[in-house]
Design a protein around this motif. Structure first.
Motif, PDB file in Angstrom:
ATOM      1  N   MET A 228      -0.602  -8.472  10.578  1.00 45.61           N
ATOM      2  CA  MET A 228       0.845  -8.657  10.765  1.00 45.61           C
ATOM      3  C   MET A 228       1.487  -7.595  11.665  1.00 45.61           C
ATOM      4  O   MET A 228       2.681  -7.372  11.611  1.00 45.61           O
ATOM      5  N   LEU A 229       0.687  -6.912  12.464  1.00 49.90           N
ATOM      6  CA  LEU A 229       1.269  -5.955  13.401  1.00 49.90           C
ATOM      7  C   LEU A 229       1.201  -6.503  14.820  1.00 49.90           C
ATOM      8  O   LEU A 229       0.321  -7.312  15.124  1.00 49.90           O
ATOM      9  N   SER A 230       2.109  -6.012  15.665  1.00 52.10           N
ATOM     10  CA  SER A 230       2.066  -6.419  17.059  1.00 52.10           C
ATOM     11  C   SER A 230       0.813  -5.806  17.705  1.00 52.10           C
ATOM     12  O   SER A 230       0.330  -4.775  17.227  1.00 52.10           O
TER      13      SER A 230
ATOM     14  N   ASN B  18       0.802  -1.215   0.000  1.00 54.37           N
ATOM     15  CA  ASN B  18       0.000   0.000   0.000  1.00 54.37           C
ATOM     16  C   ASN B  18       0.838   1.270   0.000  1.00 54.37           C
ATOM     17  O   ASN B  18       0.311   2.368   0.057  1.00 54.37           O
TER      18      ASN B  18
ATOM     19  N   PHE C 183       0.986  -2.044  18.372  1.00 50.12           N
ATOM     20  CA  PHE C 183       0.872  -1.181  17.198  1.00 50.12           C
ATOM     21  C   PHE C 183      -0.528  -1.229  16.610  1.00 50.12           C
ATOM     22  O   PHE C 183      -1.046  -0.246  16.096  1.00 50.12           O
TER      23      PHE C 183
ATOM     24  N   SER D 136       8.982   0.274   9.321  1.00 49.19           N
ATOM     25  CA  SER D 136       8.422  -0.921   9.958  1.00 49.19           C
ATOM     26  C   SER D 136       6.978  -1.085   9.479  1.00 49.19           C
ATOM     27  O   SER D 136       6.406  -0.165   8.898  1.00 49.19           O
ATOM     28  N   GLY D 137       6.399  -2.247   9.736  1.00 50.05           N
ATOM     29  CA  GLY D 137       5.043  -2.529   9.269  1.00 50.05           C
ATOM     30  C   GLY D 137       4.028  -1.477   9.727  1.00 50.05           C
ATOM     31  O   GLY D 137       3.187  -1.024   8.953  1.00 50.05           O
ATOM     32  N   GLY D 138       4.125  -1.086  10.992  1.00 45.27           N
ATOM     33  CA  GLY D 138       3.182  -0.111  11.527  1.00 45.27           C
ATOM     34  C   GLY D 138       3.364   1.258  10.895  1.00 45.27           C
ATOM     35  O   GLY D 138       2.385   1.929  10.545  1.00 45.27           O
ATOM     36  N   GLU D 139       4.634   1.658  10.750  1.00 45.84           N
ATOM     37  CA  GLU D 139       4.912   2.961  10.119  1.00 45.84           C
ATOM     38  C   GLU D 139       4.401   2.987   8.687  1.00 45.84           C
ATOM     39  O   GLU D 139       3.924   4.007   8.200  1.00 45.84           O
TER      40      GLU D 139
ATOM     41  N   THR E  66      12.025   0.862   3.987  1.00 43.92           N
ATOM     42  CA  THR E  66      12.796   0.670   5.214  1.00 43.92           C
ATOM     43  C   THR E  66      11.947   0.925   6.463  1.00 43.92           C
ATOM     44  O   THR E  66      12.438   0.809   7.577  1.00 43.92           O
TER      45      THR E  66
END
Lengths: 234, 307
Positions: free
Chosen positions: A163-165, A86, A168, A135-138, A133
């Motif tokens: 797929m986020l903790s 995305n 997050f 992270s998934g959440g960012e 580069t």
């Protein structure tokens, strides 16, 4: 604001959704829940013009947009955030924001950019970094920020917390609530994290095997006696 | 020294061609077998302007650029786009470009006969070398082709990294579906890539006769090197095409030249074998081409964790 009328859709000859009737009300959060393979993501795609419509129509602000290509739906204020891919990973965060403002005038873009960064200040220090580069959440933050820049009035999010903790994921849910409360956005959410999603939602639909099996208020679904059965798809 | 100069000139032109091939491959997914003949189209543009209006080939470069771009757009809109719309497979599209190549060959052959009739000069085979001159002690073609490469790379850099359209172009290259969602009309970026590919090919073609004799079928021969350069580069990366072009161009020129010393000049005929051998070696070492080498991956290393 957005309605699906007797919508049957899928991919080419493949039929996935059958005769769906659903509506998204302005300024509310609507969640589409359902077990894996129930057609939730396909439903979002069909609303945005990325799936094959076999019959029925999609109406946005009273206008039939079934034949409208996706890039024109963007201009009409609909933003669709796919589950993966995305953001443009080879582009910097700044460039991702810029491309989101592709259809805007320059001055307008600056205003929207400022607004997006005020909602997601986390992105400010990553502007020159490639989105790949992050992270998934960012990345999810960036993806939603790009929707804000596009002047989206209706935000369609496909599993933003996948797929986020948990920490997050909560963060994302809070941001989504903020988008509704502070910016007055309308949100259509597809989530596998059903409970959490329903807690912040106003309205809910439950899909099973491509059909609507529940429609009503989010809290009604949460307390529904068959809630557990719905979730595992029986 | 002359050998090295020739090798640099050839590599410069090969880079223009392999960048063009790579760009259309990235945006439309079609390996374009007509790229070589698109270059020869440029050679004929320059030849015509020279014979008919006495315009030196160096001055005809802008005309070549524009007409070549037009040819690129024509090939895309008339042949490929209708097929892509009908969801043709890549193999079908690839064969369509082979057909375009043959059509171009026929048209260029017929055109060269017409041109010969009008000018009463031989146009089936031609070379511009006698028209070249010295610039600061170097062959002008070395200076001009290097300047063209630098100019085009600089312009391409500005376009891709400093303009909104360029960012849209890169975005469409990475993920056309998402670019569409963002409101980018991906079709424009495809059209533009074919324009650029055609214009770069035609410019290379205008300069190629300064290095070798041109016949209408030369495109079918140079396409081997163009593909070798693009594939060595990874077929998906503009930087790759740039480096691949120099690797193939330099090795093709220099290795054949040094082999010709002990083995005799007849080996020069087989220079394309060298590019293919380099291609095979490069792919054995790095199956995804230069762009797939580990050093780049380290440079674009990802934090693949979610926080």
């Amino acid at each position: 604001m957005l309605r699906a009328k007797n919508l049957s859709a899928g991919y080419k000859e493949l039929h996935i959704l059958f005769d769906i009737n659903a509506k998204v009300e302005k300024g509310r959060i609507t969640t589409i829940a359902g077990p894996n393979g129930s057609g939730k993501s396909t439903f979002l795609k069909s609303l945005f013009g990325l799936a094959t419509i076999h019959s029925g129509k999609v109406v946005y602000k009273g206008r039939d947009i079934t034949p409208t290509p996706p890039h024109d739906r963007t201009k009409m204020g609909i933003a669709y955030l796919p589950q993966v891919e995305n953001v443009f990973t080879n582009l910097t965060v700044e460039e991702n924001l810029k491309i989101a403002g592709y259809t805007l005038e320059n001055g307008e873009y600056e205003d929207r950019r400022e607004l997006a960064l005020s909602v997601f200040p986390e992105l400010e220090k990553r502007l020159k970094q490639k989105a790949g580069t992050l992270s998934g959440g960012e990345r999810q933050f960036l993806a939603i920020a790009t929707a804000l820049i596009r002047k989206a009035e209706l935000l369609m999010l496909d599993e933003p917390t996948a797929m986020l903790s948990p920490k997050f994921a909560n963060n994302i849910f809070n941001k989504i609530l903020d988008l509704k409360d502070k910016l007055g956005l309308t949100i259509l959410l597809v989530e596998q994290n059903i409970k959490k999603a329903l807690e912040i939602s106003d309205d809910a639909y439950m899909l099973a095997s491509g059909r609507v099996v529940f429609e009503g208020k989010a809290e009604e679904l949460l307390e529904h006696e068959k809630f557990g059965e719905f979730c595992i798809g029986v | 020294m002359a050998v090295l100069e020739g090798a640099i000139v050839y590599s410069n032109l090969l880079v223009l061609l392999s960048i063009g091939l790579t760009i259309t491959y990235i945006t439309t997914g079609v390996p374009n077998f007509a790229q070589g003949s698109m270059a020869i189209f440029g050679s004929f543009v320059s030849l015509s302007l020279w014979l008919l209006f006495n315009i030196h080939p160096y001055y005809s470069l802008p005309v070549s650029f524009i007409l070549g771009g037009g040819l690129g757009i024509a090939i895309y809109t008339l042949v490929l786009k209708p097929m892509i719309r009908k969801e043709a497979m890549v193999v079908t599209l690839m064969i369509a470009t082979l057909a375009v190549d043959l059509i171009l060959l026929g048209v260029l052959g017929a055109y060269s006969d017409t041109l010969a009739g009008i000018t009463s000069k031989g146009t089936k085979k031609f070379i511009f070398t006698p028209m070249d001159f010295k610039l600061a002690g170097l062959d002008a073609i070395l200076v001009v082709s290097s300047a063209v490469i630098l100019l085009i790379l600089f312009a391409l850099f500005l376009l891709l990294y400093k303009t909104k359209f360029g960012i849209a172009l890169r975005a469409s290259m990475e993920n056309p579906a998402l670019a569409e969602i963002m409101g980018v009309n991906v079709e424009y970026t495809r059209l533009f890539s074919w324009f650029l590919s055609g214009s770069l090919a035609a410019v290379a073609g205008s300069l190629l006769p300064f290095r070798q004799e041109i016949v209408p079928a030369t495109g079918a021969i140079i396409i081997v090197s163009i593909f070798a350069a693009s594939i060595v580069g990874g077929l998906g990366s503009i930087y790759g095409a740039l480096i691949g072009g120099y690797i193939i161009g330099m090795s093709e020129s220099l290795i054949t030249f040094y082999l010709s010393k002990p083995l005799g000049p007849s080996i020069l005929l087989y220079s394309k074998v060298v590019s293919l051998i380099v291609l095979i070696i490069a792919l054995i070492v790095s199956p995804k081409g230069i762009a797939g080498l580990d050093i780049w991956r380290k440079m674009t290393w990802r934090r693949s964790t979610s926080s």
